[in-house]
Design a protein around this motif. Structure first.
Motif, short mmCIF file in Angstrom:
data_model
loop_
_atom_site.label_atom_id
_atom_site.label_comp_id
_atom_site.label_asym_id
_atom_site.label_seq_id
_atom_site.Cartn_x
_atom_site.Cartn_y
_atom_site.Cartn_z
N ALA A 136 -4.91 4.11 -1.08
CA ALA A 136 -3.66 3.25 -0.54
C ALA A 136 -3.19 3.80 0.73
O ALA A 136 -2.99 3.36 1.71
CB ALA A 136 -2.51 3.14 -1.71
N SER A 142 -3.74 5.92 -5.36
CA SER A 142 -2.77 6.31 -4.03
C SER A 142 -3.66 6.90 -2.80
O SER A 142 -3.28 6.82 -1.92
CB SER A 142 -1.98 7.48 -4.56
OG SER A 142 -2.75 8.69 -5.19
N ALA A 189 -3.42 2.13 4.17
CA ALA A 189 -2.03 1.90 4.96
C ALA A 189 -1.95 2.78 6.17
O ALA A 189 -1.58 1.97 7.32
CB ALA A 189 -0.95 2.69 3.94
N VAL A 219 2.21 1.96 -3.42
CA VAL A 219 1.09 2.25 -4.25
C VAL A 219 0.74 3.74 -3.97
O VAL A 219 0.74 4.69 -5.05
CB VAL A 219 -0.26 1.41 -4.25
CG1 VAL A 219 -1.26 2.13 -5.00
CG2 VAL A 219 -0.11 0.02 -4.77
N GLN A 220 0.97 4.05 -2.73
CA GLN A 220 0.75 5.51 -2.43
C GLN A 220 1.56 6.36 -2.96
O GLN A 220 1.47 7.51 -3.49
CB GLN A 220 0.57 5.63 -0.92
CG GLN A 220 0.13 7.09 -0.52
CD GLN A 220 1.20 7.74 -0.27
OE1 GLN A 220 2.41 7.46 0.10
NE2 GLN A 220 1.11 9.22 -0.43
N LEU A 261 0.79 -1.17 -0.16
CA LEU A 261 0.12 0.01 0.09
C LEU A 261 1.10 1.12 0.07
O LEU A 261 0.65 2.40 -0.83
CB LEU A 261 -0.98 0.15 1.19
CG LEU A 261 -1.90 -1.10 1.24
CD1 LEU A 261 -2.72 -1.14 2.54
CD2 LEU A 261 -3.07 -0.40 -0.02
#
Length: 72
Positions: A57, A54, A61, A46-47, A43
Motif C-alpha cells: 500500500a 501495508s 500510494a 491500509v498503510q 492505500l
C-alpha cells in the motif's frame, strides 16, 4: 486477508496483479482524478493500519501520489 476474500484475493494473487506484464496494463482504463484520490486515500489508510499489505500500500500510494497534480 479477510478484507480481500470477497474479491478473491490473497497475497499471491496481489503479487501477480502488481507484476502484470505491460501489455496487460495498457488495456486498463484511466482513472479520473477523483477516483485516483479515492484510491490514494484507501492505500494510505491500509498503510497506516500496518497490516500485511501495508508495504505494498505504501509503495502504490507513493507511485500514485507523484502522478496526482497538487491542488495549488
Amino acid at each position: 486477508m479477510d478484507d480481500y476474500e470477497h474479491i478473491g484475493l490473497d497475497g499471491s494473487d496481489l503479487d501477480e496483479i502488481l507484476s502484470a506484464p505491460a501489455e496487460a496494463t495498457e488495456r486498463l482504463a484511466l482513472l479520473s482524478l477523483d477516483e485516483a484520490c479515492d484510491v490514494l486515500r484507501l492505500l494510505v489508510s491500509v498503510q497506516q493500519e500496518g497490516g500485511p499489505l501495508s508495504r505494498d500500500a505504501d509503495r502504490l500510494a507513493k507511485a500514485i501520489a507523484v502522478r496526482i497534480p497538487s491542488e495549488n
